[in-house]
Design a protein around this motif. Structure first.
Motif, PDB file in Angstrom:
ATOM      1  N   HIS A 294       0.824  -1.203   0.000  1.00  0.00           N
ATOM      2  CA  HIS A 294       0.000   0.000   0.000  1.00  0.00           C
ATOM      3  C   HIS A 294       0.861   1.257   0.000  1.00  0.00           C
ATOM      4  N   ILE A 295       1.992   1.218   0.711  1.00  0.00           N
ATOM      5  CA  ILE A 295       2.915   2.357   0.718  1.00  0.00           C
ATOM      6  C   ILE A 295       3.461   2.599  -0.680  1.00  0.00           C
ATOM      7  N   ARG A 296       3.829   1.515  -1.373  1.00  0.00           N
ATOM      8  CA  ARG A 296       4.381   1.655  -2.716  1.00  0.00           C
ATOM      9  C   ARG A 296       3.372   2.307  -3.655  1.00  0.00           C
ATOM     10  N   ARG A 297       2.111   1.854  -3.580  1.00  0.00           N
ATOM     11  CA  ARG A 297       1.085   2.418  -4.448  1.00  0.00           C
ATOM     12  C   ARG A 297       0.915   3.919  -4.190  1.00  0.00           C
ATOM     13  N   TYR A 298       0.874   4.278  -2.920  1.00  0.00           N
ATOM     14  CA  TYR A 298       0.718   5.693  -2.586  1.00  0.00           C
ATOM     15  C   TYR A 298       1.904   6.519  -3.083  1.00  0.00           C
ATOM     16  N   LEU A 299       3.121   6.061  -2.823  1.00  0.00           N
ATOM     17  CA  LEU A 299       4.304   6.839  -3.188  1.00  0.00           C
ATOM     18  C   LEU A 299       4.458   6.967  -4.696  1.00  0.00           C
ATOM     19  N   GLU A 300       4.058   5.945  -5.436  1.00  0.00           N
ATOM     20  CA  GLU A 300       4.126   6.043  -6.896  1.00  0.00           C
ATOM     21  C   GLU A 300       3.204   7.140  -7.422  1.00  0.00           C
ATOM     22  N   ARG A 301       2.154   7.461  -6.649  1.00  0.00           N
ATOM     23  CA  ARG A 301       1.235   8.518  -7.064  1.00  0.00           C
ATOM     24  C   ARG A 301       1.670   9.884  -6.518  1.00  0.00           C
TER      25      ARG A 301
ATOM     26  N   GLY B  69      -4.600  11.294  -8.763  1.00  0.00           N
ATOM     27  CA  GLY B  69      -4.730  10.697 -10.084  1.00  0.00           C
ATOM     28  C   GLY B  69      -5.578   9.451 -10.168  1.00  0.00           C
ATOM     29  N   GLN B  70      -6.221   9.059  -9.062  1.00  0.00           N
ATOM     30  CA  GLN B  70      -7.024   7.835  -9.059  1.00  0.00           C
ATOM     31  C   GLN B  70      -8.248   8.053  -8.175  1.00  0.00           C
ATOM     32  N   PRO B  71      -9.436   7.609  -8.582  1.00  0.00           N
ATOM     33  CA  PRO B  71     -10.611   7.771  -7.720  1.00  0.00           C
ATOM     34  C   PRO B  71     -10.404   7.072  -6.374  1.00  0.00           C
TER      35      PRO B  71
ATOM     36  N   LEU C 154      -5.805  18.012   0.944  1.00  0.00           N
ATOM     37  CA  LEU C 154      -5.027  16.839   1.337  1.00  0.00           C
ATOM     38  C   LEU C 154      -4.100  16.414   0.215  1.00  0.00           C
ATOM     39  N   GLU C 155      -4.593  16.407  -1.004  1.00  0.00           N
ATOM     40  CA  GLU C 155      -3.772  16.016  -2.143  1.00  0.00           C
ATOM     41  C   GLU C 155      -2.572  16.947  -2.303  1.00  0.00           C
ATOM     42  N   ALA C 156      -2.795  18.244  -2.155  1.00  0.00           N
ATOM     43  CA  ALA C 156      -1.698  19.204  -2.299  1.00  0.00           C
ATOM     44  C   ALA C 156      -0.623  18.966  -1.248  1.00  0.00           C
ATOM     45  N   LEU C 157      -1.019  18.674  -0.020  1.00  0.00           N
ATOM     46  CA  LEU C 157      -0.033  18.446   1.038  1.00  0.00           C
ATOM     47  C   LEU C 157       0.674  17.105   0.868  1.00  0.00           C
ATOM     48  N   CYS C 158      -0.022  16.108   0.317  1.00  0.00           N
ATOM     49  CA  CYS C 158       0.630  14.826   0.062  1.00  0.00           C
ATOM     50  C   CYS C 158       1.722  14.980  -1.002  1.00  0.00           C
ATOM     51  N   ARG C 159       1.520  15.876  -1.927  1.00  0.00           N
ATOM     52  CA  ARG C 159       2.564  16.118  -2.935  1.00  0.00           C
ATOM     53  C   ARG C 159       3.685  16.974  -2.356  1.00  0.00           C
ATOM     54  N   GLU C 160       3.338  17.921  -1.490  1.00  0.00           N
ATOM     55  CA  GLU C 160       4.354  18.793  -0.888  1.00  0.00           C
ATOM     56  C   GLU C 160       5.161  18.064   0.179  1.00  0.00           C
ATOM     57  N   PHE C 161       4.489  17.205   0.955  1.00  0.00           N
ATOM     58  CA  PHE C 161       5.134  16.439   2.024  1.00  0.00           C
ATOM     59  C   PHE C 161       4.779  14.953   1.841  1.00  0.00           C
ATOM     60  N   PRO C 162       5.323  14.302   0.817  1.00  0.00           N
ATOM     61  CA  PRO C 162       4.878  12.939   0.489  1.00  0.00           C
ATOM     62  C   PRO C 162       5.175  11.908   1.568  1.00  0.00           C
ATOM     63  N   TYR C 163       6.139  12.169   2.450  1.00  0.00           N
ATOM     64  CA  TYR C 163       6.492  11.180   3.470  1.00  0.00           C
ATOM     65  C   TYR C 163       5.746  11.423   4.779  1.00  0.00           C
ATOM     66  N   ASN C 164       4.707  12.237   4.739  1.00  0.00           N
ATOM     67  CA  ASN C 164       3.936  12.569   5.944  1.00  0.00           C
ATOM     68  C   ASN C 164       2.584  11.876   6.009  1.00  0.00           C
TER      69      ASN C 164
ATOM     70  N   PHE D  59      -1.678   2.979   5.787  1.00  0.00           N
ATOM     71  CA  PHE D  59      -1.032   1.735   5.396  1.00  0.00           C
ATOM     72  C   PHE D  59      -2.045   0.649   5.052  1.00  0.00           C
ATOM     73  N   HIS D  60      -3.234   1.055   4.595  1.00  0.00           N
ATOM     74  CA  HIS D  60      -4.234   0.067   4.188  1.00  0.00           C
ATOM     75  C   HIS D  60      -4.602   0.302   2.724  1.00  0.00           C
ATOM     76  N   ASP D  61      -5.528  -0.485   2.222  1.00  0.00           N
ATOM     77  CA  ASP D  61      -5.885  -0.476   0.798  1.00  0.00           C
ATOM     78  C   ASP D  61      -6.768   0.730   0.501  1.00  0.00           C
ATOM     79  N   PHE D  62      -6.178   1.908   0.420  1.00  0.00           N
ATOM     80  CA  PHE D  62      -6.943   3.147   0.326  1.00  0.00           C
ATOM     81  C   PHE D  62      -7.714   3.242  -0.985  1.00  0.00           C
ATOM     82  N   TRP D  63      -7.142   2.789  -2.073  1.00  0.00           N
ATOM     83  CA  TRP D  63      -7.789   2.874  -3.395  1.00  0.00           C
ATOM     84  C   TRP D  63      -8.560   1.599  -3.757  1.00  0.00           C
TER      85      TRP D  63
END
Length: 330
Positions: free
Chosen positions: A69-76, A239-241, A307-317, A321-325
């Motif tokens: 799940h971490i990998r999927r999130y970080l790739e986005r 980038g994903q619903p 939330l999306e803007a902050l995830c891009r600005e601070f991606p490691y924050n 760790f679950h199946d969000f998408w």
């Protein structure tokens, strides 16, 4: 594309898994938590931070499902180039914020460099007796919000509550409550209880501020009031619903309160950036149901964009760790 009943059933099952995070077993060991707490409080923060490296590496290597799940999130959030190093950075940031909770709960704000932005407007709502709802995410640290109490001589009167599902992290909560000094321990209003809304209303009416992490679909239960369950909405996210719940915004609309986005962002080392931004104003009564629904939908969309803007600005924050998408097969 035509959807069959089987397709719909699979989506429903995935959504059920998505909402069951509140009942997921903790991946923590009581003895290990006590040892780390002892090291932190006895040896100090610099020594305790050395322990975070093997802990982060262990979970990166031996927790395949969260790692996926971490990998999927970080790739986005970071891009296709995200790899093991990025996963380690995220886990180390997460373990750092968990460690720092110990010091925040002990009132040791002197150990940190904390910037606070946009808090004056929230403070005004609280001290004028209206209260306010703070909607955050599993982004950085909630406990660092305690730093806001020390911004002026009068702010020690700030009454801060946390809306949460207490059964999801009983072990670490037990440790934190045991070591916390009274003035640093937030009041907890348990979600999923029949009396939760009334308790929250009374808290806000007395000038309190309540925070809720709203980036997870709320567990459904027929015993919960409808305004706590809310509706699930699929919105574009990185980038994903992804599925978000409008329950917190329905609650704010019902209680007629202003809503602020909050985030205690971890910047590395001992640095935190605490931000408050206006998100929605439900303080005025809206008689037209259609207009009320439109405002709730607009507030959810504004929350997701922030939330999306902050995830891009601070991606490691962002610590989900679950199946969000909802990408795992049944």
């Amino acid at each position: 594309m035509k959807h069959t009943n089987a397709d719909t059933s699979a989506v429903d099952r995935a959504a059920a898994r998505h909402g069951n995070w509140a009942k997921a077993p903790e991946r923590s060991n009581m003895l290990a938590l006590r040892i780390i707490s002892w090291i932190a409080l006895t040896c100090g923060r610099p020594v305790a931070r050395l322990v975070l490296h093997p802990i982060s590496l262990y979970f990166l290597l031996f927790s395949p499902t969260p790692r996926r799940h971490i990998r999927r999130y970080l790739e986005r959030a970071v891009g296709p180039r995200a790899g093991w190093g990025d996963g380690y950075k995220l886990l180390h940031a997460f373990s750092s914020t968990v460690l720092d909770r110990l010091y925040f709960m002990r009132g040791r704000l002197d150990l940190f460099d904390v910037k606070v932005r946009g808090y004056a407007q929230v403070e005004t709502e609280a001290f004028e007796g209206r209260g306010a709802l703070l909607l955050g995410a599993h982004l950085g640290s909630f406990e660092v919000l305690g730093a806001c109490k020390h911004r002026s001589p009068d702010r020690h009167n700030l009454r801060l509550a946390m809306l949460m599902y207490p059964d999801n992290a009983q072990r670490i909560t037990e440790i934190l409550n045991a070591i916390a000094v009274p003035e640093a321990r937030p009041h907890v209003i348990a979600l999923g209880r029949p009396h939760s809304m009334l308790e929250l209303r009374d808290w806000l009416d007395n000038g309190g501020v309540a925070g809720l992490l709203a980036d997870r679909t709320l567990p459904g239960s027929d015993e919960q009031p409808a305004q706590q369950r809310g509706n699930n909405i699929d919105l574009p996210f990185l980038g994903q619903p992804a599925r978000f719940n409008d329950g917190p915004f329905r609650l704010a609309s019902l209680l007629r309160r202003k809503v602020y986005f909050m985030a205690g962002l971890y910047e590395g080392g001992a640095r935190y950036d605490v931000r408050f931004e206006p998100l929605a104003d439900f303080s005025e009564r809206v008689a037209d149901p259609a207009e009320r629904e439109r405002r709730i939908r607009a507030a959810v969309e504004a929350y997701v964009l922030r939330l999306e803007a902050l995830c891009r600005e601070f991606p490691y924050n962002w610590f989900n760790f679950h199946d969000f998408w909802l990408e795992d097969p049944h």
